[in-house]
Scaffold this active site. Structure first.
Site, PDB file in Angstrom:
ATOM      1  N   TYR A 206       0.622  -1.103  -0.129  1.00  0.00           N
ATOM      2  CA  TYR A 206      -0.169  -0.276  -0.016  1.00  0.00           C
ATOM      3  C   TYR A 206       0.678   1.423   0.030  1.00  0.00           C
ATOM      4  O   TYR A 206       1.788   1.266   1.187  1.00  0.00           O
ATOM      5  CB  TYR A 206      -0.694   0.021   1.390  1.00  0.00           C
ATOM      6  CG  TYR A 206      -2.462  -1.164   1.369  1.00  0.00           C
ATOM      7  CD1 TYR A 206      -3.284  -0.726   0.926  1.00  0.00           C
ATOM      8  CD2 TYR A 206      -1.849  -2.041   1.517  1.00  0.00           C
ATOM      9  CE1 TYR A 206      -4.447  -1.309   1.066  1.00  0.00           C
ATOM     10  CE2 TYR A 206      -2.325  -3.359   1.368  1.00  0.00           C
ATOM     11  CZ  TYR A 206      -4.105  -2.908   1.268  1.00  0.00           C
ATOM     12  OH  TYR A 206      -5.118  -4.320   1.432  1.00  0.00           O
ATOM     13  N   PRO A 298     -12.801  -0.029  -0.499  1.00  0.00           N
ATOM     14  CA  PRO A 298     -12.028  -1.223  -0.795  1.00  0.00           C
ATOM     15  C   PRO A 298     -10.615  -1.266  -0.082  1.00  0.00           C
ATOM     16  O   PRO A 298      -9.898  -2.033   1.023  1.00  0.00           O
ATOM     17  CB  PRO A 298     -12.439  -1.558  -2.113  1.00  0.00           C
ATOM     18  CG  PRO A 298     -11.625  -0.553  -2.471  1.00  0.00           C
ATOM     19  CD  PRO A 298     -13.123   0.034  -2.148  1.00  0.00           C
ATOM     20  N   LYS A 302     -11.708  -4.986   3.345  1.00  0.00           N
ATOM     21  CA  LYS A 302     -13.522  -5.282   4.591  1.00  0.00           C
ATOM     22  C   LYS A 302     -14.695  -6.086   4.231  1.00  0.00           C
ATOM     23  O   LYS A 302     -15.274  -6.330   4.763  1.00  0.00           O
ATOM     24  CB  LYS A 302     -13.583  -4.358   5.459  1.00  0.00           C
ATOM     25  CG  LYS A 302     -12.200  -3.760   6.401  1.00  0.00           C
ATOM     26  CD  LYS A 302     -13.330  -4.935   8.095  1.00  0.00           C
ATOM     27  CE  LYS A 302     -11.451  -4.771   8.504  1.00  0.00           C
ATOM     28  NZ  LYS A 302     -10.891  -5.769   8.496  1.00  0.00           N
ATOM     29  N   TYR A 402      -6.819  -4.759  10.174  1.00  0.00           N
ATOM     30  CA  TYR A 402      -6.464  -5.010   8.518  1.00  0.00           C
ATOM     31  C   TYR A 402      -6.741  -6.682   8.915  1.00  0.00           C
ATOM     32  O   TYR A 402      -7.454  -7.497   8.003  1.00  0.00           O
ATOM     33  CB  TYR A 402      -5.314  -5.219   8.634  1.00  0.00           C
ATOM     34  CG  TYR A 402      -5.193  -5.322   6.930  1.00  0.00           C
ATOM     35  CD1 TYR A 402      -5.359  -4.452   5.975  1.00  0.00           C
ATOM     36  CD2 TYR A 402      -4.405  -6.534   6.062  1.00  0.00           C
ATOM     37  CE1 TYR A 402      -5.385  -4.591   4.578  1.00  0.00           C
ATOM     38  CE2 TYR A 402      -4.647  -6.679   4.952  1.00  0.00           C
ATOM     39  CZ  TYR A 402      -5.169  -6.065   4.432  1.00  0.00           C
ATOM     40  OH  TYR A 402      -4.688  -6.608   2.830  1.00  0.00           O
TER      41      TYR A 402
HETATM   42  C1  LIG Z   1     -11.983  -3.588  -6.237  1.00  0.00           C
HETATM   43  C2  LIG Z   1     -12.453  -4.186  -4.861  1.00  0.00           C
HETATM   44  C3  LIG Z   1     -11.740  -4.653  -3.807  1.00  0.00           C
HETATM   45  C4  LIG Z   1     -12.130  -5.264  -3.475  1.00  0.00           C
HETATM   46  N1  LIG Z   1     -11.668  -6.138  -1.584  1.00  0.00           N
HETATM   47  C5  LIG Z   1     -11.698  -7.019  -1.707  1.00  0.00           C
HETATM   48  C6  LIG Z   1     -10.727  -7.751  -0.203  1.00  0.00           C
HETATM   49  O1  LIG Z   1      -9.567  -7.676  -0.860  1.00  0.00           O
HETATM   50  N2  LIG Z   1     -11.345  -8.138   1.010  1.00  0.00           N
HETATM   51  C7  LIG Z   1     -13.026  -8.488   1.033  1.00  0.00           C
HETATM   52  O2  LIG Z   1     -13.279  -8.276   2.244  1.00  0.00           O
HETATM   53  N3  LIG Z   1     -13.641  -7.299   0.035  1.00  0.00           N
HETATM   54  C8  LIG Z   1     -12.992  -6.781  -1.156  1.00  0.00           C
HETATM   55  N4  LIG Z   1     -13.826  -6.057  -1.772  1.00  0.00           N
HETATM   56  C9  LIG Z   1     -15.516  -6.108  -1.466  1.00  0.00           C
HETATM   57  C10 LIG Z   1     -16.008  -6.630  -1.223  1.00  0.00           C
HETATM   58  O3  LIG Z   1     -16.069  -7.091  -3.128  1.00  0.00           O
HETATM   59  C11 LIG Z   1     -17.851  -6.806  -1.805  1.00  0.00           C
HETATM   60  O4  LIG Z   1     -18.027  -6.860  -0.755  1.00  0.00           O
HETATM   61  C12 LIG Z   1     -18.876  -8.543  -1.688  1.00  0.00           C
HETATM   62  O5  LIG Z   1     -18.710  -8.611  -3.036  1.00  0.00           O
HETATM   63  C13 LIG Z   1     -20.012  -8.537  -0.830  1.00  0.00           C
HETATM   64  O6  LIG Z   1     -20.904  -9.437  -1.277  1.00  0.00           O
HETATM   65  P1  LIG Z   1     -22.187  -9.815  -1.437  1.00  0.00           P
HETATM   66  O7  LIG Z   1     -22.726 -11.028  -1.558  1.00  0.00           O
HETATM   67  O8  LIG Z   1     -22.574  -8.934  -0.292  1.00  0.00           O
HETATM   68  O9  LIG Z   1     -22.773  -8.210  -2.875  1.00  0.00           O
HETATM   69  P2  LIG Z   1     -22.299  -8.748  -3.943  1.00  0.00           P
HETATM   70  O10 LIG Z   1     -20.441  -9.614  -4.333  1.00  0.00           O
HETATM   71  O11 LIG Z   1     -22.496  -7.711  -4.749  1.00  0.00           O
HETATM   72  O12 LIG Z   1     -23.438  -9.662  -4.610  1.00  0.00           O
HETATM   73  C14 LIG Z   1     -24.646  -9.061  -4.899  1.00  0.00           C
HETATM   74  C15 LIG Z   1     -24.853 -10.098  -5.941  1.00  0.00           C
HETATM   75  O13 LIG Z   1     -26.662  -9.738  -6.305  1.00  0.00           O
HETATM   76  C16 LIG Z   1     -26.963  -9.440  -7.015  1.00  0.00           C
HETATM   77  N5  LIG Z   1     -28.285  -8.231  -7.697  1.00  0.00           N
HETATM   78  C17 LIG Z   1     -28.138  -7.244  -6.775  1.00  0.00           C
HETATM   79  N6  LIG Z   1     -29.513  -6.787  -7.733  1.00  0.00           N
HETATM   80  C18 LIG Z   1     -29.927  -8.090  -7.853  1.00  0.00           C
HETATM   81  C19 LIG Z   1     -31.380  -8.273  -8.116  1.00  0.00           C
HETATM   82  N7  LIG Z   1     -32.779  -7.301  -7.958  1.00  0.00           N
HETATM   83  N8  LIG Z   1     -32.348  -9.526  -7.740  1.00  0.00           N
HETATM   84  C20 LIG Z   1     -31.168 -10.210  -8.205  1.00  0.00           C
HETATM   85  N9  LIG Z   1     -29.626 -10.282  -7.785  1.00  0.00           N
HETATM   86  C21 LIG Z   1     -29.435  -9.431  -7.792  1.00  0.00           C
HETATM   87  C22 LIG Z   1     -25.861  -9.250  -8.302  1.00  0.00           C
HETATM   88  O14 LIG Z   1     -26.114  -8.893  -9.662  1.00  0.00           O
HETATM   89  C23 LIG Z   1     -25.070  -9.983  -7.321  1.00  0.00           C
HETATM   90  O15 LIG Z   1     -24.375 -11.031  -7.705  1.00  0.00           O
HETATM   91  C24 LIG Z   1     -13.641  -5.433  -2.695  1.00  0.00           C
HETATM   92  C25 LIG Z   1     -14.156  -5.039  -3.542  1.00  0.00           C
HETATM   93  C26 LIG Z   1     -13.867  -4.359  -4.931  1.00  0.00           C
HETATM   94  C27 LIG Z   1     -14.813  -3.040  -6.023  1.00  0.00           C
END
Ligand SMILES: Cc1cc2nc3c(=O)[nH]c(=O)nc-3n(C[C@H](O)[C@H](O)[C@H](O)COP(=O)(O)OP(=O)(O)OC[C@H]3O[C@@H](n4cnc5c(N)ncnc54)[C@H](O)[C@@H]3O)c2cc1C
Length: 411
Positions: A206, A298, A302, A402
């Site tokens: 970082y 990000p 977390k 972290y």
């Molecule tokens: C660049 C980047 C780096 C990251 N690095 C980290 C890391 O190192 N460690 C970490 O812990 N987190 C990290 N994160 C965060 C992590 O990616 C998210 O917090 C995680 O994806 C959350 O999971 P979720 O299942 O809640 O949501 P999502 O993964 O967003 O899943 C939600 C799902 O719901 C679906 N959906 C949405 N609306 C509808 C609807 N109306 N009907 C049906 N389906 C729907 C979407 O298509 C999606 O597949 C990072 C994020 C980014 C962008």
């Protein structure tokens, strides 16, 4: 139009990590669930997001019997590097707090979860459209959708879990006079790349410099993930591969300069930053999990970890709620089933969420430069950075936050 209808205990909107892990852990307790997901399996598998998993997240993958690829293909990181104006400081997680993190990409986490759910005959509808959630303020909530063939479908359930990510439609079903939205935005974004090149460094770096922030991460032996700070309006196509590498190299320049391993860039994306919390995370027969209830920038790695800790806290409360529901039905009670277990989930989860919000916000502001900031702001940040890296207590604060706090109780 004819409609295929079915009944399960819990209907889940969203087949990301939060939705699929909820479905699997409910099944382990004999609770049936069905998932609807807007995107295709292939599209989610190709989406690059998280990379860093805390130890309790890894434990959940193993305990949920989704497979042990996280242990065989993931990489344990016992520390990370913070770099300021090209001077590096290693934060030794193991020495400071006795914990590690694992580098295992989110698309692999997703693949493992989806494979396990489908292998076990779990119901999931990919590529659905026009998803509607109905009756969360009644005792007969349901989900309607058009499936991948355009056929109307309906899932009737006792409870709906909104795990539909940071743009959640489910959370908007919590009435405005009940829900408080807390959020803040940032004047910068991340420009993320994937490139065909071997690792530049064995651990994440970082880096903060006078031209902003960069993060050197890894994916595997031949593909690398890197980010640098940019304006949220930046267009990825405006940056050539050479300009991207030159810029990141500049951030890493200085006394401990690291020579970037370069290779063809296979993906470029701009990722805007946002911090958001929805309070409460439940209403009637609806409960939120993961990014649907809270989003963090990000920087602190977390979001996915928080989504999993939500699920760990949620599943026992869902079981408690459903047990109460069944008992009330057997007793032919007139009173509505108590939603107290779901409200307890929301309260305890939000305490953890705010800790993670704080760390993510703090780390983001420590490591990035605000556009147009003055010399005072830069020197103050340098003082803050030295206070963290120059003291075992400061380093321990970073390492403790972290690598994550202890997991919520599974009962
Ligand atoms: C660049 C980047 C780096 C990251 N690095 C980290 C890391 O190192 N460690 C970490 O812990 N987190 C990290 N994160 C965060 C992590 O990616 C998210 O917090 C995680 O994806 C959350 O999971 P979720 O299942 O809640 O949501 P999502 O993964 O967003 O899943 C939600 C799902 O719901 C679906 N959906 C949405 N609306 C509808 C609807 N109306 N009907 C049906 N389906 C729907 C979407 O298509 C999606 O597949 C990072 C994020 C980014 C962008």
């Amino acid at each position: 139009m004819s409609q295929t209808s079915n009944r399960v205990d819990v209907g889940i909107v969203g087949g990301g990590p939060a939705g699929l892990m909820t479905a699997l852990l409910l099944k382990r307790r004999g609770i049936s669930a069905a998932v609807v997901e807007r995107r295709s399996h292939g599209e989610i598998r190709r989406t690059q997001r998280a990379g860093i998993l805390e130890a309790p997240t890894v434990d959940m993958l193993v305990e949920a019997e989704v497979g042990s690829r996280v242990l065989t293909d993931g990489h344990e990181h016992e520390g990370t590097v913070l770099s300021f104006d090209g001077v590096q400081h290693r934060i030794d997680f193991q020495e400071l707090v006795g914990r590690s993190v694992w580098l295992y990409p989110q698309n692999e986490v997703f693949h493992d979860l989806a494979t396990a759910w489908e292998r076990e005959g779990g119901q999931i509808h990919w590529s659905v459209q026009e998803v509607g959630v109905h009756g969360v303020d009644s005792d007969q909530p349901s989900i309607t959708f058009l499936d991948a063939q355009g056929q109307a479908g309906r899932i009737e359930a006792d409870l709906i879990v909104g795990a539909d990510g940071s743009r959640s439609m489910c959370r908007r079903l919590i009435p405005e006079d009940v829900r408080t939205d807390y959020f803040t935005t940032y004047p910068f974004a991340w420009f993320g790349i994937l490139c065909d090149a071997p690792p530049t460094a064995p651990e994440l770096i970082y880096a903060n410099s006078e031209v902003g922030f960069a993060l050197i991460s890894q994916r595997n032996e031949s593909v690398q993930r890197m980010y640098f700070q940019c304006d949220p309006e930046t267009k990825p196509a405006d940056w050539s591969d050479a300009a991207i590498f030159d810029h990141i190299q500049q951030v890493l320049g200085g006394p401990d300069a690291v020579n970037l391993k370069r290779g063809p860039i296979i993906e470029k994306t701009v990722l805007p930053f946002r911090s958001y919390v929805c309070d409460p995370m439940t209403f009637g027969r609806l409960v939120l999990a993961g990014d649907a209830g809270h989003t963090v920038p990000p920087t602190g790695a977390k979001g996915l970890n928080l989504a999993f800790s939500d699920v760990r806290a949620l599943v026992p409360r869902v079981e408690e709620f459903l047990t109460g529901l069944r008992q009330a039905a057997e007793a032919e009670a007139d009173a509505p089933a108590s939603t107290a277990p779901l409200e307890r989930y929301s309260r305890t989860t939000l305490d953890r969420v705010w800790k993670a919000q704080n760390f993510s916000y703090w780390a983001t502001n420590l490591l990035h430069r605000q556009p147009g900031e003055n010399e005072f702001a830069q020197r103050r940040r340098r003082g803050e950075f030295d206070a963290i890296t120059g003291s075992v207590h400061g380093q321990a604060y970073f390492a403790d936050s972290y690598t994550g706090w202890s997991a919520p109780s599974p009962n």
